[in-house]
Design a protein around this motif. Structure first.
Motif, mmCIF file in Angstrom:
data_model
loop_
_atom_site.group_PDB
_atom_site.id
_atom_site.type_symbol
_atom_site.label_atom_id
_atom_site.label_comp_id
_atom_site.label_asym_id
_atom_site.label_seq_id
_atom_site.Cartn_x
_atom_site.Cartn_y
_atom_site.Cartn_z
ATOM 1 N N PHE A 127 42.160 40.597 36.224
ATOM 2 C CA PHE A 127 41.171 41.553 36.715
ATOM 3 C C PHE A 127 41.757 42.360 37.863
ATOM 4 O O PHE A 127 42.561 41.856 38.640
ATOM 5 C CB PHE A 127 39.912 40.818 37.166
ATOM 6 C CG PHE A 127 39.299 39.982 36.081
ATOM 7 C CD1 PHE A 127 38.787 40.570 34.930
ATOM 8 C CD2 PHE A 127 39.266 38.600 36.186
ATOM 9 C CE1 PHE A 127 38.238 39.806 33.923
ATOM 10 C CE2 PHE A 127 38.714 37.832 35.175
ATOM 11 C CZ PHE A 127 38.202 38.431 34.043
ATOM 12 N N THR A 128 41.334 43.604 37.929
ATOM 13 C CA THR A 128 41.764 44.455 39.041
ATOM 14 C C THR A 128 41.275 43.840 40.349
ATOM 15 O O THR A 128 40.088 43.522 40.470
ATOM 16 C CB THR A 128 41.143 45.855 38.907
ATOM 17 O OG1 THR A 128 41.160 46.210 37.533
ATOM 18 C CG2 THR A 128 41.895 46.864 39.731
ATOM 19 N N ILE A 135 39.756 43.237 43.886
ATOM 20 C CA ILE A 135 38.690 43.938 44.609
ATOM 21 C C ILE A 135 38.322 43.100 45.808
ATOM 22 O O ILE A 135 38.434 41.864 45.786
ATOM 23 C CB ILE A 135 37.468 44.186 43.697
ATOM 24 C CG1 ILE A 135 36.418 44.993 44.468
ATOM 25 C CG2 ILE A 135 36.888 42.882 43.192
ATOM 26 C CD1 ILE A 135 35.257 45.442 43.613
ATOM 27 N N LEU A 142 38.391 34.074 39.499
ATOM 28 C CA LEU A 142 37.567 34.578 38.397
ATOM 29 C C LEU A 142 38.274 34.296 37.059
ATOM 30 O O LEU A 142 37.650 33.884 36.075
ATOM 31 C CB LEU A 142 37.363 36.081 38.588
ATOM 32 C CG LEU A 142 35.982 36.670 38.299
ATOM 33 C CD1 LEU A 142 34.886 35.858 38.949
ATOM 34 C CD2 LEU A 142 35.930 38.115 38.775
ATOM 35 N N LEU A 153 36.042 39.490 46.299
ATOM 36 C CA LEU A 153 35.944 38.732 45.066
ATOM 37 C C LEU A 153 37.353 38.266 44.720
ATOM 38 O O LEU A 153 38.253 39.096 44.570
ATOM 39 C CB LEU A 153 35.391 39.644 43.960
ATOM 40 C CG LEU A 153 34.657 38.973 42.808
ATOM 41 C CD1 LEU A 153 33.543 38.082 43.316
ATOM 42 C CD2 LEU A 153 34.092 40.033 41.872
ATOM 43 N N PRO A 189 42.528 36.659 31.144
ATOM 44 C CA PRO A 189 42.362 38.057 31.531
ATOM 45 C C PRO A 189 42.799 38.261 32.970
ATOM 46 O O PRO A 189 42.670 37.357 33.800
ATOM 47 C CB PRO A 189 40.860 38.297 31.369
ATOM 48 C CG PRO A 189 40.237 36.955 31.401
ATOM 49 C CD PRO A 189 41.258 36.002 30.866
ATOM 50 N N VAL A 203 39.788 37.512 42.385
ATOM 51 C CA VAL A 203 39.883 37.723 40.943
ATOM 52 C C VAL A 203 40.742 36.654 40.270
ATOM 53 O O VAL A 203 40.607 36.409 39.080
ATOM 54 C CB VAL A 203 40.415 39.131 40.610
ATOM 55 C CG1 VAL A 203 39.405 40.174 41.022
ATOM 56 C CG2 VAL A 203 41.750 39.390 41.252
#
Lengths: 911, 369
Positions: free
Chosen positions: B214-215, B217, B225, B220, B212, B222
């Motif tokens: 992620f946008t 930010i 992530l 964080l 995935p 991503v």
């Protein structure tokens, strides 16, 4: 932490297992209870387990008889329960409830193994990983699993329900999947790698600020189901993942509270846009609502549009036929009207079609009688807009004027009761439409009486004009200047061989018309209806000016004109002017407008011209502005612009010099004499100069006589140029005093409208200055080069002209010596004559020389009936005098006798 | 919005009127409660004059400072919080119709909801005597003009945000929305009567799909992530195969992540030797890297015999480490020999462990002394 061996050894898999959801999900627990609960006497109740065997405690469960009882239980955090349950799934002796959650573990891990987890923020603002996005197979799997959930697996009674209720299976499964998923990506390493405990540490983290990031909102749509009875099923789309679409029922079963809130707000708005949806808001879960037939009708009428306005799309069942459409059929009955007057009516009927296939009368009847928004047509359910059913009932519409029908046929759209409806032309109307669509369909022989060979594009123009005028429709020929509009029109007159033709043009063009008619159609009577003592001829060509026409419209209207021509028709662009009104009063079998300016650039201007040539086609001015001008010019509406183009295309022919079909036919250089009449002031002044100086010449001899002859010639040329030049006025009024200046204005208007560039030559710097002043007053940029211009300034002027910064370049012939390269010019105007063609050619060649890619038009202005006119004729005929003029310039004239001289300079009327 | 104490700037000077039915009900409760109309009128004047300071709303209370001519007084208006059972009933009333929550989210209090709650024995809005007042002023009226002023301003506040009424009753918007979720329960007797349906087949294990994205930010990473998702996928796959979950120490977990996702090695500051040890044999490999132990006698005897039988070069032995020139075998608790090799005076795990010391030694390139 230690291994799970202890837990397994305790035989928890033999116990019933029930899931207790928590926030965040990873803090959820699985409670084991029942007869096989291992002996945990060694542990104090409520103590943290020291070996992973779980925390002993108690649990209130519902019993099969509907009662509740507190039982002993052992709780494991979900992370620790996962291996126990996994093994329970594999162990034959496991309790069905433990085996069930074991199966749920497999589903959860399978999703995680596929990477189907996403970060979320929980109701309590905690960071949580949740399963998702789920594809349809996943959703089916979750549902199948939920269907298999035994009561023991969800035995904890819901609070406040009597009789005792247990939680719904599917939401519970979803929370369990989330709980398992939430444990998986976390750990000490994850915290290190991320540099933050958020979404990495097993410990709960409050992250309300991440809510917007984790959850980007939803879009709602309605899926219509059923045919006999319609239902609107609410679907919710994730904006973050557009592929993620779930039914509202699904969403309400899941843990995504934020999405529910968002969806709810949208639904409330949707219910305002489409009130039948209010019933959704009365449900605990706004999943679907039954639509009555009247609701469906409303949805079809404008409900769907209003819903789209609040961002809610409507999806109809795929097997429902939705391409039933209505169009109007025009011209079905009756013959083509001989002309397109306002009283000529044509029939209008509704035609309904499935796809492209018109419905039979039988099917129309069935439609007309339909009481439901769906009708069985051709063995398929067809969605019927109530409006369409009404059209099926009221098939015949009020007849419309033939010209309106033609307009509708050309645009393909008619306005019926304020609604834009597609149009089908049939019968005569389709014939006409088809004829108009083909430019070169009917070959036309060039008229035998025409003393010229028409170029191909001129012949095409003639065919087109012939077709338009013989259909009783007018036309506007808007070719670039120099393409031969005049000769094409003369050819049309000859081809029609009807009655007389009236040509209305600016005064400065009268001479040109007369010459061309005499030259190309010798024998055809041509009269000027202009000046004092004018009489209207009833044959051949009658030429008049806009001014005279305005005054004498009623007299002109008495003649049965076969053809009325408005040359430089942009002169009547103001429809409320007296000239335009007068022009409309003169009837003619056909009307043709000629213009060299790109009229299509101003829609009102175009309206004024076409409303004269083809009255009614574009409707009245206010309606025209509302329907066409505003959408196209103000709103830049592409579709409307395209329809408008389709409407006017048959009526407007405009060829550019650069068009591929035209350019090869044009000679590189065209030279035209442009005869202009003297104004009354010029004529009087001319005659006075002749009288005075001829008397002086008669009294003088030798050098004195020669000087006076030169003075005479110079004076006359200046009078022809402009009285102000001759009179050396210091701040003269220039407007309306010189025929040449007026023609120059006409030429420049057209040239500049074509984005052309022009060189204007005169022998006199003083005249050049007057022209420059005049142009400035009219807002036309020009620059003047004369003998006194210093070389650097000269070069700068040439550069500015070549770069297109200044479109009009005034040059005195003497100044335009060598070294000038002015290839940007596509027009050359000789304002006065040098009487030496070689010198003129040299000047012309400034523009037409190597490197020139455009054809160049040369306009020589000649004052009619004056010495200019006569010498020009001599030059054309190459008479003796001409050669002596060629040899000696103006000096040659000084040798003429008084009588010869008098004959040369005498002002004659006409040519 | 989840915070349980919310502050609001008070309304400035200006005459306002309560617009909503719930705001008016609130004002009515104030009037009904009061024995004396005079402080109420004064209170309205104070409210209109903008003499109320910032208002704070929390479960059970609204408070603000009210400025009087002589002094500033701290005023509190109290309203009883709902009990747990009251909340349960109230949330059930909210959940009964999706439109209730939808209206509340649109900042409208549906009259129908208040009526439904009342039918269930829960009065959302205060009635006569439900409002309690406290003030630091010496006045003896109840309410005093300061409390009345606060009540008036509170009614305007409620006009714009009916959620404050629910906060007063004890729950934040988030909590109400969460709690008002319709729980579609099943009768316990029905659930038990369904018996034990057969479980559906387990889903096939499928490959990890595209990670995935992620946008981005702030604060964080991503991309990490996404890698955590990949790591979780690997762990889930292991769990599916083994049905056990290894419990790792923090250090073990770090080295594990650095091994499976080399791009993260720097971020978890993993030692390359540790990564090599983990790659060699997971947690046991890691434990042999720095720790030594003395194997029991029978193991040592067996080892010597095997060593001798295989005609291996003599080794220098210390505890579980047997060294031959730049090669070394370490004896593990799993009875396997772990080959190591010396580089720049450091021992590095190399090759795979084996129960047969000769096989383990053959992992190392033979070097003549």
């Amino acid at each position: 932490m230690s291994s799970l061996g202890g837990a397994l050894n305790t035989g928890l898999e033999r116990c019933a297992a029930v899931f207790e959801a928590a926030d965040p999900p990873r803090l959820s627990t699985v409670a084991f209870y029942g007869d096989h609960l291992p002996d945990l006497d060694g542990l104090e109740r409520g103590d943290q387990s020291s070996d992973g065997a779980g925390v002993p405690g108690s649990l209130v469960v519902a019993l099969p008889d509907g009662s509740k009882r507190e039982v002993a239980a052992v709780r494991l955090p979900v992370a620790d329960a996962v291996p126990v349950l996994s093994q329970a799934r594999r162990a034959g002796h496991a309790h069905p409830a433990a085996a069930f959650w074991g199966a749920a573990v497999v589903v959860a891990l399978q999703l995680v193994a596929r990477g189907r987890v996403r970060p979320a923020v929980t109701d309590g603002d905690f960071d949580a990983w949740r399963v998702g996005p789920l594809d349809p197979a996943d959703l089916r799997r979750v549902r199948d699993l939920a269907d298999a959930m035994p009561a023991h697996a969800r035995a904890i009674p819901l609070a406040g329900r009597d009789p005792v209720e247990l939680p719904g299976a599917e939401p519970l499964v979803r929370s369990f999947l989330d709980a398992v998923a939430d444990t998986m990506p976390r750990g000490a390493a994850a915290v290190h790698a991320l540099g933050s405990p958020v979404f990495a540490s097993p410990a709960p983290q409050r992250v309300p600020h991440l809510r917007t990031w984790a959850d980007q909102g939803v879009r709602v749509s309605l899926r219509i189901e059923g045919l006999e009875e319609f239902r609107a099923v609410v679907q919710v789309h994730s904006l973050a993942d557009p592929s993620l679409v779930v039914d509202a029922a699904e969403l309400w079963a899941g843990a995504d509270r934020r999405a529910r809130s968002d969806a709810m707000v949208v639904l409330r708005r949707a219910a305002r846009a489409f009130p039948p949806l209010e019933r959704l808001l009365d449900l605990p879960v706004p999943d679907e609502v039954v639509l009555l037939d009247s609701d469906v009708e409303e949805l079809l009428r404008d409900g769907a549009v209003r819903l789209a306005g609040v961002g809610v799309d409507v999806h109809w069942p795929k097997d429902l036929v939705r391409d039933l459409s209505a169009r109007v059929v025009l011209g079905d009955r009756g013959d083509r009207p001989a002309f397109f007057g306002p009283d000529q009516l044509t029939t209008v009927n509704w035609q309904l079609a499935l796809g492209d296939d018109p419905l039979t009368p039988d099917e129309l009847d069935r439609l007309a009688e339909a009481h439901r928004p769906v009708v069985r047509l051709r063995d398929r359910w067809t969605l019927v807009d109530p409006d369409l059913a009404r059209k099926a009932r009221e098939r015949d519409l009020k007849p419309v004027a033939a010209i309106d029908a033609l307009g509708a046929a050309l645009t393909g759209v008619a306005e019926i009761d304020g609604e834009q409806v597609p149009v089908a032309a049939t019968g005569w109307l389709d014939d006409v439409r088809a004829k108009l669509a083909l430019l070169d369909s009917e070959p036309v022989e060039p008229p035998a009486a025409l003393h010229a060979t028409l170029r191909d594009y001129q012949l095409r123009g003639l065919r087109w004009l012939d077709r338009m005028t013989s259909l009783g429709l007018g036309a506007c020929l808007a070719d670039d200047m120099g393409l031969g509009k005049t000769i094409t029109l003369i050819a049309l007159h000859l081809h029609r061989a009807g009655g007389p033709t009236l040509v209305v043009c600016p005064a400065s063009l009268l001479g040109n018309w007369q010459r061309e008619i005499e030259k190309f159609a010798p024998g055809v009577p041509v009269t000027r209806y202009h000046g004092s003592g004018r009489e209207v001829a009833h044959e051949g060509f009658v030429l008049t000016t806009y001014g005279t026409m305005r005054v004498d419209a009623d007299r002109l209207a008495e003649v049965e004109w076969d053809l009325a021509v408005a040359d430089e028709a942009q002169h009547v662009k103001n429809p409320s002017s007296d000239t335009a009104k007068a022009l409309r009063r003169i009837p003619a079998t056909a009307r043709v407008a000629l213009t060299g300016t790109p009229v299509e650039n101003s829609l009102t201007e175009l309206w004024a011209i076409l409303d004269w040539t083809t009255p009614g086609l574009l409707g009245g001015l206010p309606a025209f502005k509302a329907r066409w001008a505003k959408p196209i010019e103000a709103d830049r509406d592409r579709a409307t612009a395209d329809r408008f183009a389709a409407l006017i295309r048959p009526f407007l022919l405009r060829r550019r010099k650069s068009d591929p079909g035209v350019a090869p036919e044009l000679p590189p250089k065209t030279e035209t004499d442009r005869p202009v009449a003297l104004t009354r002031e010029q004529a009087a002044l001319y005659e006075a100069v002749v009288r005075e100086l001829m008397a002086e010449i008669a009294e003088a001899d030798g050098i004195a006589r020669r000087g006076r002859v030169v003075k005479l010639l110079t004076g006359l040329k200046q009078v022809c140029n402009h009285p102000a030049q001759y009179l050396k006025e210091s701040s003269p009024r220039l407007e309306g005093r010189s025929g040449k200046l007026e023609l120059l204005d006409e030429l420049l208007d057209t040239i500049l409208a074509e984005d052309g560039a022009v060189l204007v030559f005169t022998q006199y710097v003083s005249m050049a200055r007057l022209i420059g002043k005049h142009l400035t007053a009219r807002g036309v940029d020009s620059q003047l080069l004369h003998g006194g211009t210093p070389v650097p300034a000269r070069e700068e002027m040439v550069r500015r002209f070549q770069d297109g910064e200044v479109p009009v370049f005034l040059l005195s012939l003497k100044a335009a010596g060598t070294g000038l390269n002015l290839t940007r010019a596509d027009h050359v105007v000789h304002y006065d004559r040098w009487w030496n063609p070689a010198v003129e050619d040299q000047a012309t060649d400034r523009a037409y020389r190597i490197g020139q890619t455009k054809p160049v038009q040369v306009h020589r202005l000649v004052a009619e009936g004056t010495i200019e006119d006569r010498i020009a004729a001599m030059l054309r005929a190459k008479r003796d005098l001409a050669s002596s003029v060629l040899a000696h310039g103006e000096a040659a004239f000084t040798e003429l006798s008084d009588a010869e001289l008098a004959d040369l300079v005498e002002l004659r009327s006409g040519s | 919005m989840s915070t349980r104490v919310q502050g609001f700037p008070a309304f400035g000077k200006g005459v306002r009127h309560t617009r909503t039915w719930w705001g008016r009900t609130w004002s009515q409760a104030l009037e009904d409660t009061s024995l004396d109309q005079k402080p109420l009128r004064q209170g309205r004047k104070y409210a209109n004059a903008g003499l109320v300071g910032p208002i704070s709303v929390s479960p059970g209370r609204i408070s603000a400072a009210v400025h009087d001519t002589d002094d500033t007084h701290q005023t509190t208006v109290r309203l009883a919080e709902f009990t747990e059972p009251q909340w349960t009933r109230f949330l059930a009333a909210v959940a009964a119709k999706a439109g209730h929550l939808a209206a509340l989210l649109d900042r409208e209090m549906p009259r129908e909801l208040a009526e439904a709650a009342a039918d269930a024995g829960v009065d959302l809005l205060p009635g006569i005597g439900d409002l309690d007042f406290e003030c630091t002023c010496p006045d003896w009226e109840l309410p005093c003009r300061h409390a009345a002023a606060l009540c008036h301003q509170a009614s305007w506040l409620l006009d714009t945000d009916p959620w404050l009424l629910l906060l007063l009753r004890g729950r934040t918007q988030e909590e109400v929305v969460a709690g008002a979720r319709p729980t579609t329960g099943v009768l316990a007797t029905t659930a038990y009567a369904a018996g034990t349906p057969p479980l559906p087949p387990d889903p096939p294990v499928e490959d990890l799909g595209a990670l995935p994205e992620f946008t981005p930010i702030e604060d964080l990473d991503v991309e990490v992530l996404s890698l955590l998702v990949a790591d979780a996928a690997a762990k889930a796959r292991d769990l599916l195969h083994t049905a056990t979950r290894p419990h790792l120490t923090d250090r073990e977990d770090l080295v594990r992540l650095a091994t499976t996702h080399p791009t993260l090695a720097d971020r978890v500051s993993a030692d390359p030797r540790e990564v090599a040890a983990w790659r060699q044999a997971g947690p046991i490999g890691l434990s042999l890297l720095d720790d030594t132990w003395t194997p029991p006698k029978p193991d040592l005897n067996r080892a010597r015999t095997a060593w001798h039988d295989a005609e291996l070069p003599p080794a220098t032995t210390w505890r579980n480490r047997w060294t031959v020139h730049t090669g070394q075998l370490r004896y593990g608790p799993d009875h396997r020999w772990y080959p190591y090799r010396k580089h720049d005076n450091t021992w590095w795990p190399t090759g795979t462990p084996n129960r047969d010391p000769a096989a383990a030694l053959s992992e190392l390139p033979t070097e003549q002394p």
